[in-house]
Enzyme design. Structure first.
Site, PDB file in Angstrom:
ATOM      1  CB  THR A  54      -1.252  10.880  -1.477  1.00 55.88           C
ATOM      2  OG1 THR A  54      -2.422  10.363  -0.520  1.00 55.88           O
ATOM      3  CG2 THR A  54      -0.588  12.112  -1.420  1.00 55.88           C
ATOM      4  CE1 TYR A 142      -4.963   2.398  -1.775  1.00 59.83           C
ATOM      5  CE2 TYR A 142      -3.522   2.295  -3.156  1.00 59.83           C
ATOM      6  CZ  TYR A 142      -4.064   3.096  -2.238  1.00 59.83           C
ATOM      7  OH  TYR A 142      -4.077   4.980  -2.225  1.00 59.83           O
ATOM      8  CE  LYS A 170      -3.157   3.817   1.005  1.00 60.15           C
ATOM      9  NZ  LYS A 170      -2.748   4.698   0.229  1.00 60.15           N
TER      10      LYS A 170
END
Length: 310
Positions: A54, A142, A170
Site C-alpha cells: 500500500t 510477509y 503478515k
C-alpha cells in the site's frame, strides 16, 4: 548476528500507511506524512507499517524510502510501534534499510520474499534465516504470493519461527485455510497478522493477532472498533462494522478496471477526505475525472454511514 532474543507479540490494527507524494509523483510530501500519521494515531491504531504494498515501496527510490522512514518515525515520536518494509531483490539493500529503520527508532522490519527469481522453499528458508541473522531489529515475514509469485509454505513459516529474531508473519494470501493452519501450529509469541481487511475479524476469531488493513488509512477508528469487537466476540457489532468494511472494499477498491484500482481508489478517497493528495508513483497514475467523481461520491456516502455507528 541478531540481537533480538525475547520475542514480543504485536497485535491490533497496524495500517499499511500510504506514501504521501507531491504533484511530481516522485517527491515525498513531508507535511502529508505528518498529517497522515496524526490521523492514524488519533484514530487509535496499534502501530503503523510503512513501505509495504500500500506504501508503493517498490515504486519509490531508495532516497525516498529512507526519507519516509526518518520522517514517519519522527512524526510518530514513539507513540506507537513503527514497522518498516525492507523487501528487496538484494539482501544488501534490505539490510541497509533495516539499519536506517533502527536508527530512526522503528520497532521491527517486514520482508516479503525476493520477487524476481522463483525461490524454492529450502532457498526461502535459508534466505530468511540469513537475513534475520544480520538484523538487529526483529523481523516479520510477509506472505504476498500475488505479487512475489512465491508462497511461504506453512512448514517453512513454522521452521522460521524457531529463529529468535523472526517474530511474526503478515499474510496477504487471503487463504483462510493457510491462516488457520498457522494459528493451530504456532501457539507461542509469534504474531499472525492478516492483510485483507475483508477477513480481519474472521482471522482474529481464529486466533490471529490483528490486521494490516489499507482501509484504516481512511477510517482508523472503524478498523480498531472491528478488531475490538472480534476480540470481544461481539458478533452483532462485528456484523454491523463488517458491512461498512465491505462497502469500502466494493465501492472504493474496484473503481475502474485496473490492476492498480486498489491503490488508485485508496489514494483518491484519502484526497476526497482531505487527508493526503491522490498523487501516485509511476508506473501508475491517478484516476481520471470521471473515476474520481465516482470515488468522491462513494466515500462521502460511506463516511456518513460510519458516522452513524462510531
Amino acid at each position: 548476528m541478531a540481537a533480538q532474543t525475547n520475542k514480543q507479540a504485536f497485535s491490533g490494527i497496524i495500517p499499511p500507511m500510504v506514501t504521501p507524494l507531491l504533484s511530481d509523483n516522485l517527491t515525498l510530501d513531508v507535511k502529508g506524512v505528518q498529517h497522515l500519521v496524526e490521523h492514524l494515531v488519533s484514530g487509535g491504531v496499534h502501530g503503523i507499517f510503512i513501505l509495504g504494498t500500500t506504501g508503493e515501496s517498490t515504486s519509490l527510490s531508495y532516497k525516498t524510502r529512507e526519507q519516509l522512514i526518518i520522517e514517519s518515525c519522527k512524526a510518530v515520536n514513539g507513540r506507537v510501534p513503527v514497522f518498516v518494509g525492507i523487501t528487496d531483490t538484494s539482501i544488501e539493500e534490505s539490510i541497509h534499510l533495516a539499519l536506517i529503520a533502527e536508527r530512526a527508532g522503528a520497532a521491527a522490519v517486514v520482508a516479503a520474499p525476493p520477487y524476481y527469481y522463483g525461490l524454492g522453499q529450502e532457498e526461502l528458508y535459508k534466505y530468511y534465516w540469513s537475513l534475520a541473522d544480520q538484523l538487529t531489529l526483529p523481523l516479520f515475514l510477509y506472505n504476498m504470493p500475488s505479487h512475489t509469485k512465491i508462497n511461504i509454505d506453512v512448514k517453512t513459516v513454522v521452521r522460521l519461527s524457531e529463529h529468535p529474531n523472526i517474530i511474526g508473519l503478515k499474510d496477504s494470501s487471503a487463504n483462510a485455510v493457510y491462516f488457520q493452519s498457522l494459528c493451530y501450529l504456532l501457539k507461542t509469541n509469534f504474531s499472525l497478522l492478516v492483510g485483507p481487511e475483508e477477513i480481519t475479524a474472521e482471522t482474529v476469531l481464529m486466533g490471529g493477532n490483528g490486521g494490516v488493513n489499507g482501509g484504516a488509512n481512511l477510517f482508523p477508528k472503524l478498523y480498531v472498533a472491528l478488531y475490538n469487537a472480534a476480540v470481544a466476540k461481539d458478533f452483532a457489532r462485528i456484523d454491523e462494522l463488517q458491512n461498512l468494511v465491505m462497502e469500502i472494499s466494493t465501492k472504493i477498491y474496484t473503481v475502474g478496471s485496473y490492476g492498480s484500482s486498489y491503490l488508485k481508489g485508496l489514494k483518491g478517497a484519502l484526497s476526497a477526505l482531505g487527508i493526503v493528495e491522490a498523487n501516485i508513483a509511476p508506473p501508475f497514475t491517478t484516476f481520471d475525472e470521471k473515476e474520481m467523481t465516482k470515488v468522491i461520491a462513494n466515500i462521502k456516502e460511506i463516511e456518513a454511514e460510519i458516522a452513524k455507528v462510531l
